[in-house]
Design a protein around this motif. Structure first.
Motif, PDB file in Angstrom:
ATOM      1  N   ALA A 180       0.798  -1.162  -0.110  1.00 20.05           N
ATOM      2  CA  ALA A 180      -0.174  -0.093   0.003  1.00 20.05           C
ATOM      3  C   ALA A 180       0.915   1.268  -0.088  1.00 20.05           C
ATOM      4  CB  ALA A 180      -0.947   0.052   1.365  1.00 20.05           C
ATOM      5  N   GLN A 181       1.921   1.149   0.608  1.00 22.49           N
ATOM      6  CA  GLN A 181       2.802   2.384   0.701  1.00 22.49           C
ATOM      7  C   GLN A 181       3.654   2.718  -0.577  1.00 22.49           C
ATOM      8  OE1 GLN A 181       5.408   1.001   4.063  1.00 22.49           O
ATOM      9  NE2 GLN A 181       4.063   1.651   5.500  1.00 22.49           N
ATOM     10  N   VAL A 182       4.029   1.372  -1.147  1.00 22.19           N
ATOM     11  CA  VAL A 182       4.492   1.463  -2.666  1.00 22.19           C
ATOM     12  C   VAL A 182       3.552   2.310  -3.542  1.00 22.19           C
ATOM     13  CG1 VAL A 182       5.332   0.238  -4.459  1.00 22.19           C
ATOM     14  CG2 VAL A 182       6.169  -0.072  -2.250  1.00 22.19           C
ATOM     15  N   GLU A 183       2.105   1.770  -3.599  1.00 22.42           N
ATOM     16  CA  GLU A 183       1.250   2.313  -4.525  1.00 22.42           C
ATOM     17  C   GLU A 183       1.050   3.921  -4.218  1.00 22.42           C
ATOM     18  OE1 GLU A 183      -0.253   0.755  -6.958  1.00 22.42           O
ATOM     19  OE2 GLU A 183      -0.101  -1.150  -6.638  1.00 22.42           O
ATOM     20  N   ALA A 184       1.213   4.208  -3.136  1.00 25.06           N
ATOM     21  CA  ALA A 184       1.070   5.806  -2.726  1.00 25.06           C
ATOM     22  C   ALA A 184       2.275   6.630  -2.882  1.00 25.06           C
ATOM     23  CB  ALA A 184       0.793   5.865  -1.052  1.00 25.06           C
ATOM     24  N   LEU A 185       3.516   6.002  -2.805  1.00 27.00           N
ATOM     25  CA  LEU A 185       4.468   6.654  -3.398  1.00 27.00           C
ATOM     26  C   LEU A 185       4.467   6.884  -4.909  1.00 27.00           C
ATOM     27  CD1 LEU A 185       7.191   5.071  -0.983  1.00 27.00           C
ATOM     28  CD2 LEU A 185       6.779   7.340  -0.832  1.00 27.00           C
ATOM     29  N   ARG A 186       4.275   5.808  -5.605  1.00 23.05           N
ATOM     30  CA  ARG A 186       4.307   5.890  -6.832  1.00 23.05           C
ATOM     31  C   ARG A 186       3.167   6.995  -7.617  1.00 23.05           C
ATOM     32  NH1 ARG A 186       8.223   6.709  -8.761  1.00 23.05           N
ATOM     33  NH2 ARG A 186       8.066   5.786 -10.636  1.00 23.05           N
ATOM     34  N   ALA A 187       2.009   7.114  -6.956  1.00 25.82           N
ATOM     35  CA  ALA A 187       0.973   7.717  -7.264  1.00 25.82           C
ATOM     36  C   ALA A 187       1.293   9.075  -7.062  1.00 25.82           C
ATOM     37  CB  ALA A 187      -0.253   7.442  -6.371  1.00 25.82           C
ATOM     38  N   GLU A 188       2.352   9.566  -6.186  1.00 33.62           N
ATOM     39  CA  GLU A 188       2.871  10.786  -5.873  1.00 33.62           C
ATOM     40  C   GLU A 188       4.018  11.190  -6.743  1.00 33.62           C
ATOM     41  OE1 GLU A 188       3.264  11.174  -1.819  1.00 33.62           O
ATOM     42  OE2 GLU A 188       1.241  11.036  -1.464  1.00 33.62           O
ATOM     43  N   GLY A 189       4.468  10.172  -7.643  1.00 32.56           N
ATOM     44  CA  GLY A 189       5.633  10.415  -8.372  1.00 32.56           C
ATOM     45  C   GLY A 189       7.055  10.288  -7.583  1.00 32.56           C
ATOM     46  N   LYS A 190       6.852   9.475  -6.320  1.00 36.25           N
ATOM     47  CA  LYS A 190       8.166   9.357  -5.659  1.00 36.25           C
ATOM     48  C   LYS A 190       8.913   8.226  -6.003  1.00 36.25           C
ATOM     49  CE  LYS A 190       6.103  12.514  -2.015  1.00 36.25           C
ATOM     50  NZ  LYS A 190       5.786  12.801  -0.624  1.00 36.25           N
ATOM     51  N   PRO A 191      10.111   8.090  -5.572  1.00 32.37           N
ATOM     52  CA  PRO A 191      10.647   6.856  -5.724  1.00 32.37           C
ATOM     53  C   PRO A 191      10.582   5.794  -4.567  1.00 32.37           C
ATOM     54  CG  PRO A 191      12.242   8.493  -5.019  1.00 32.37           C
ATOM     55  CD  PRO A 191      11.155   9.220  -5.254  1.00 32.37           C
ATOM     56  N   THR A 192      10.508   4.460  -4.526  1.00 36.37           N
ATOM     57  CA  THR A 192      10.457   3.596  -3.558  1.00 36.37           C
ATOM     58  C   THR A 192      11.996   3.015  -3.202  1.00 36.37           C
ATOM     59  OG1 THR A 192      10.375   1.708  -5.246  1.00 36.37           O
ATOM     60  CG2 THR A 192       8.347   2.737  -4.788  1.00 36.37           C
ATOM     61  N   LEU A 193      12.836   3.662  -3.766  1.00 37.76           N
ATOM     62  CA  LEU A 193      14.318   3.302  -3.402  1.00 37.76           C
ATOM     63  C   LEU A 193      14.954   4.376  -2.811  1.00 37.76           C
ATOM     64  CD1 LEU A 193      15.164   1.210  -6.715  1.00 37.76           C
ATOM     65  CD2 LEU A 193      14.892   0.314  -4.171  1.00 37.76           C
ATOM     66  N   PRO A 194      16.102   4.331  -2.117  1.00 38.15           N
ATOM     67  CA  PRO A 194      16.395   2.902  -1.500  1.00 38.15           C
ATOM     68  C   PRO A 194      15.611   2.199  -0.609  1.00 38.15           C
ATOM     69  CG  PRO A 194      17.478   4.870  -0.199  1.00 38.15           C
ATOM     70  CD  PRO A 194      16.543   5.418  -1.248  1.00 38.15           C
ATOM     71  N   THR A 195      15.707   0.917  -0.549  1.00 41.08           N
ATOM     72  CA  THR A 195      15.189   0.040   0.423  1.00 41.08           C
ATOM     73  C   THR A 195      16.161  -0.143   1.461  1.00 41.08           C
ATOM     74  OG1 THR A 195      13.718  -1.952   0.609  1.00 41.08           O
ATOM     75  CG2 THR A 195      15.535  -2.057  -0.946  1.00 41.08           C
ATOM     76  N   THR A 196      15.759  -1.245   2.327  1.00 39.04           N
ATOM     77  CA  THR A 196      16.917  -1.766   3.377  1.00 39.04           C
ATOM     78  C   THR A 196      16.732  -3.205   3.360  1.00 39.04           C
ATOM     79  OG1 THR A 196      15.346  -2.001   5.245  1.00 39.04           O
ATOM     80  CG2 THR A 196      16.557   0.237   5.073  1.00 39.04           C
ATOM     81  N   LEU A 197      17.893  -4.013   3.791  1.00 40.93           N
ATOM     82  CA  LEU A 197      17.742  -5.295   3.854  1.00 40.93           C
ATOM     83  C   LEU A 197      16.924  -5.868   4.776  1.00 40.93           C
ATOM     84  CD1 LEU A 197      18.854  -8.073   2.907  1.00 40.93           C
ATOM     85  CD2 LEU A 197      20.768  -7.791   4.726  1.00 40.93           C
ATOM     86  N   ALA A 198      16.492  -5.158   6.055  1.00 44.17           N
ATOM     87  CA  ALA A 198      15.522  -5.567   6.920  1.00 44.17           C
ATOM     88  C   ALA A 198      14.205  -5.675   6.372  1.00 44.17           C
ATOM     89  CB  ALA A 198      15.499  -4.679   8.139  1.00 44.17           C
ATOM     90  N   ILE A 199      13.866  -4.596   5.454  1.00 41.34           N
ATOM     91  CA  ILE A 199      12.479  -4.769   5.008  1.00 41.34           C
ATOM     92  C   ILE A 199      12.196  -5.725   3.870  1.00 41.34           C
ATOM     93  CG2 ILE A 199      12.651  -2.753   3.265  1.00 41.34           C
ATOM     94  CD1 ILE A 199       9.484  -3.753   5.341  1.00 41.34           C
TER      95      ILE A 199
END
Length: 256
Positions: A197-216
């Motif tokens: 859900a967070q990823v969909e929201a970020l991309r809807a706003e044109g924001k990157p989903t990276l970087p990520t972390t190994l933990a997640i």
């Protein structure tokens, strides 16, 4: 010693990243997807390019080298020894556990064959940062094009031994499609549902989903969870060899 990382989109869905050492002024481009985009990012920061750190030979990661060398003739191109002949213009070849320096910053080379046979990644240990190229994506992994599937699985498992707080930059913005696939093979994962859900929201706003972390990634990326009973059950492979489960997941994603 201060490191600065600047990520920017280029081509259709690639990311470029600049690594800057404020102590010396040295600046590296992670791969060279598009010369114009890299040059624009450099100009915006007022930095001079000193190095290009190549992860693998595919055109969308190396096609900008010539244009960058035209602007910065002294730039050093670092690339995997096993793929240097396919890249051309390489000044320094590197192998497993070699160290590459960008000014005073140090990156350890980790060989991660799978997407390509000679793929490498760069781990800046002191900065808790990994540049994973097309080996590991947010919620996914690269297509396995030049090795057996279990080779890619072994490469991914190598990366799981890095510190959990490691920040991971990948070569592409594929996270929405990866998340949608992940939900089909790990449907009971609450953390994954929240992240999707967070990823969909970020991309809807044109924001990157990276970087990520190994933990997640360990908590939500199905390609790192082939040993998880819930994932194995979801794909009808309860108790199976994790490498075999990974292979099944990768084949499913190829067809998704």
């Amino acid at each position: 010693m201060t490191a600065h990382f600047v990520q920017f989109p280029c081509l259709v869905d690639n990311y470029g990243v600049l690594v800057h050492d404020s102590a010396t002024g040295a600046t590296a481009s992670i791969d060279a997807p598009d010369a114009e985009a890299v040059l624009a990012a450099l100009d915006a920061q007022g930095w001079t390019l000193t190095d290009i750190l190549v992860t693998h030979h595919h055109a969308d990661h190396v096609q900008g080298i010539r244009g960058l060398k035209a602007r910065f003739p002294d730039v050093r191109v670092v690339a995997p020894a096993k793929e240097a002949a396919k890249i051309g213009g390489v000044d320094l070849t590197v192998n497993e556990l070699d160290t590459v320096r960008v000014g005073e910053l140090a990156a350890k080379v980790i060989e991660t064959p799978g997407h390509t046979a000679g793929h490498i990644v760069y781990w800046f240990e002191a900065q808790d940062t990994l540049f994973a190229g097309d080996t590991l994506f947010a919620l996914g992994c690269g297509r396995v094009l030049e090795t057996p599937l279990d080779t890619m699985y072994d490469s991914l498992m190598k990366l799981t031994h890095l510190p959990l707080e490691t920040n991971i930059y990948a070569g592409h913005e594929y996270t929405v499609s990866n998340a949608r696939f992940a939900l089909t093979v790990d449907p009971t994962n609450v953390v994954l549902k929240e992240r999707a859900a967070q990823v969909e929201a970020l991309r809807a706003e044109g924001k990157p989903t990276l970087p990520t972390t190994l933990a997640i990634e360990l908590a939500t990326n199905p390609f790192l969870r082939a040993d998880n009973p819930d994932v194995q059950t979801a794909v009808g492979m309860a108790g199976a060899d994790p490498a075999a489960v990974f292979a099944d997941l990768r084949e499913r994603k190829n067809k998704a």
